[in-house]
Design a protein around this motif. Structure first.
Motif, PDB file in Angstrom:
ATOM      1  N   PHE A 135       0.828  -1.207   0.000  1.00 39.90           N
ATOM      2  CA  PHE A 135       0.000   0.000   0.000  1.00 39.90           C
ATOM      3  C   PHE A 135       0.866   1.261   0.000  1.00 39.90           C
ATOM      4  O   PHE A 135       0.502   2.268  -0.605  1.00 39.90           O
ATOM      5  CB  PHE A 135      -0.961  -0.004   1.187  1.00 39.90           C
ATOM      6  CG  PHE A 135      -2.129  -0.937   1.016  1.00 39.90           C
ATOM      7  CD1 PHE A 135      -2.940  -0.853  -0.093  1.00 39.90           C
ATOM      8  CD2 PHE A 135      -2.411  -1.903   1.969  1.00 39.90           C
ATOM      9  CE1 PHE A 135      -4.026  -1.704  -0.268  1.00 39.90           C
ATOM     10  CE2 PHE A 135      -3.487  -2.759   1.815  1.00 39.90           C
ATOM     11  CZ  PHE A 135      -4.302  -2.666   0.696  1.00 39.90           C
ATOM     12  N   ALA A 136       2.010   1.201   0.658  1.00 37.91           N
ATOM     13  CA  ALA A 136       2.935   2.339   0.629  1.00 37.91           C
ATOM     14  C   ALA A 136       3.431   2.590  -0.785  1.00 37.91           C
ATOM     15  O   ALA A 136       3.451   3.737  -1.263  1.00 37.91           O
ATOM     16  CB  ALA A 136       4.112   2.081   1.573  1.00 37.91           C
ATOM     17  N   LEU A 137       3.822   1.536  -1.474  1.00 39.53           N
ATOM     18  CA  LEU A 137       4.328   1.686  -2.842  1.00 39.53           C
ATOM     19  C   LEU A 137       3.228   2.143  -3.790  1.00 39.53           C
ATOM     20  O   LEU A 137       3.472   2.941  -4.707  1.00 39.53           O
ATOM     21  CB  LEU A 137       4.934   0.362  -3.319  1.00 39.53           C
ATOM     22  CG  LEU A 137       6.185  -0.106  -2.563  1.00 39.53           C
ATOM     23  CD1 LEU A 137       6.667  -1.443  -3.117  1.00 39.53           C
ATOM     24  CD2 LEU A 137       7.294   0.935  -2.631  1.00 39.53           C
ATOM     25  N   PHE A 138       2.007   1.657  -3.566  1.00 39.10           N
ATOM     26  CA  PHE A 138       0.890   2.095  -4.412  1.00 39.10           C
ATOM     27  C   PHE A 138       0.598   3.573  -4.195  1.00 39.10           C
ATOM     28  O   PHE A 138       0.441   4.340  -5.151  1.00 39.10           O
ATOM     29  CB  PHE A 138      -0.355   1.255  -4.130  1.00 39.10           C
ATOM     30  CG  PHE A 138      -1.550   1.658  -4.951  1.00 39.10           C
ATOM     31  CD1 PHE A 138      -1.514   1.617  -6.332  1.00 39.10           C
ATOM     32  CD2 PHE A 138      -2.715   2.107  -4.332  1.00 39.10           C
ATOM     33  CE1 PHE A 138      -2.617   2.005  -7.099  1.00 39.10           C
ATOM     34  CE2 PHE A 138      -3.814   2.487  -5.082  1.00 39.10           C
ATOM     35  CZ  PHE A 138      -3.769   2.436  -6.463  1.00 39.10           C
ATOM     36  N   HIS A 139       0.529   3.999  -2.944  1.00 37.92           N
ATOM     37  CA  HIS A 139       0.322   5.422  -2.654  1.00 37.92           C
ATOM     38  C   HIS A 139       1.441   6.275  -3.232  1.00 37.92           C
ATOM     39  O   HIS A 139       1.195   7.360  -3.781  1.00 37.92           O
ATOM     40  CB  HIS A 139       0.245   5.642  -1.142  1.00 37.92           C
ATOM     41  CG  HIS A 139      -1.103   5.425  -0.559  1.00 37.92           C
ATOM     42  ND1 HIS A 139      -1.344   5.488   0.804  1.00 37.92           N
ATOM     43  CD2 HIS A 139      -2.308   5.160  -1.136  1.00 37.92           C
ATOM     44  CE1 HIS A 139      -2.634   5.279   1.027  1.00 37.92           C
ATOM     45  NE2 HIS A 139      -3.238   5.070  -0.130  1.00 37.92           N
ATOM     46  N   LYS A 140       2.658   5.796  -3.105  1.00 38.24           N
ATOM     47  CA  LYS A 140       3.800   6.543  -3.618  1.00 38.24           C
ATOM     48  C   LYS A 140       3.705   6.702  -5.132  1.00 38.24           C
ATOM     49  O   LYS A 140       4.002   7.771  -5.682  1.00 38.24           O
ATOM     50  CB  LYS A 140       5.101   5.819  -3.241  1.00 38.24           C
ATOM     51  CG  LYS A 140       6.360   6.641  -3.420  1.00 38.24           C
ATOM     52  CD  LYS A 140       7.561   5.907  -2.826  1.00 38.24           C
ATOM     53  CE  LYS A 140       8.813   6.770  -2.867  1.00 38.24           C
ATOM     54  NZ  LYS A 140       9.971   6.067  -2.245  1.00 38.24           N
TER      55      LYS A 140
END
Length: 346
Positions: A135-140
């Motif tokens: 989810f962090a990578l997707f948000h980023k």
């Protein structure tokens, strides 16, 4: 009298491409939301997905799906195939608006996404840590392409304004189980704290809000693989996704009978998720402190204002009563951002 959605889908498809003949339309709705989803099968056995909606504003429905389509097209690897794409006619997103007497229904068609692994109802720690990273990578990634997306007219502030307008109407659609004075007080608290925290300064990215386990699939290595169900999509600060992240990783797991209490935001399992997320896409103090207001906004907008549209009647009344009787009063004492800030060393 409920409209014949099967007929409306056929009218919509005739407007889109009458050369492909529909063989059948099958209701595949989750039966919780008031939105309707159908599998549309053609005589050559190919198919598309049709979504029908009739709450809110037509202009917002079109705006949201236009943004989602551009996002789906612009997301780079490894998220390039994550989102379902809506059908285009010519150069534009195709949306059919059916108006007849008291009926005003909007239809959009999707290409179906592939579904891989469904997560278990209750996650293990391995799942939580890997989802935090994903989810962090997707948000980023969403942040990196945010300036390529069409503009959005909705904000958390304008949505709370809308609820205040509903409250002040003489013939308000809010039920008698909703204390209007308490709703006014909660809206005022949101305005005050939104201003104190300067939440309007947080970066705006596309968020899908409703990240329950039934709305996405992952690969065998727990990478995000596909996401569907865009009922709660908006462009806002990334923290709007975090209440549902906390529910995904909650010790209770995914339940058929559910409530929207503040508890998941206080669990050790959510802390584990946050630490994983934070190590790949760091959060800041304002974002962590805003979680309380994100939760308040969720209750005000999705449960109170639009609950009768997002959920079937038996769910909406239950959820609204719980919000009024328990959840609003838990906001001030039920969540302490200092604990999260200390754990994340912010």
């Amino acid at each position: 009298m409920q409209p014949n959605y099967h007929d409306i889908i056929r009218y919509a498809w005739m407007a889109y491409d009458p050369s492909r003949v529909i063989e059948s339309t099958t209701d595949i709705s989750a039966k919780v939301s008031t939105n309707h989803v159908y599998k549309v099968t053609f005589t050559d056995k190919s198919f598309v997905i049709a979504k029908l909606s009739y709450f809110g504003r037509y202009e917002h429905f079109v705006e949201d799906h236009r943004i989602i389509n551009v996002l789906a097209n612009n997301l780079p690897a490894p998220f390039e195939n994550l989102l379902a794409r809506s059908l285009i006619k010519g150069h534009s997103l195709f949306v059919h608006r059916y108006i007849h007497e008291d009926t005003d229904v909007w239809v959009v068609f999707y290409r179906a996404v592939r579904i891989k692994t469904r997560l278990p109802r209750r996650l293990e720690e391995e799942h939580i840590i890997k989802l935090g990273k994903e989810f962090a990578l997707f948000h980023k990634t969403c942040h990196s392409i945010r300036n390529t997306l069409p503009s959005s007219s909705k904000t958390m502030h304008t949505d709370v304004n809308h609820l205040m307008e509903v409250v002040e109407r003489k013939n308000s659609r809010l039920g008698t189980h909703i204390d209007k004075d308490e709703i006014r007080r909660q809206c005022d608290l949101f305005y005050k704290n939104e201003d104190v925290l300067r939440m309007h300064r947080l970066d705006q990215i596309p968020v899908f809000v409703d990240w329950n386990i039934g709305n996405f699939s992952v690969s065998s290595t727990l990478r995000l693989f596909s996401r569907w169900d865009y009922d709660w999509f908006r462009v806002s600060n990334r923290m709007l996704d975090f209440y549902f992240f906390s529910r995904v990783v909650s010790d209770r797991g995914d339940r058929t009978v559910f409530t929207y209490n503040i508890g998941p935001l206080t669990e050790d399992r959510f802390m584990l998720f946050l630490k994983s997320y934070h190590s790949h896409y760091p959060l800041n103090e304002t974002e962590i402190r805003s979680l309380k207001e994100v939760y308040r906004f969720f209750l005000l907008h999705y449960v109170i204002d639009y609950g009768t549209y997002f959920f079937a009647q038996n769910y909406s009344i239950k959820l609204q009563q719980e919000a009024m009787e328990t959840h609003f009063s838990s906001i001030e004492n039920g969540f302490n951002p200092e604990i999260l800030l200390k754990a994340l060393k912010i």
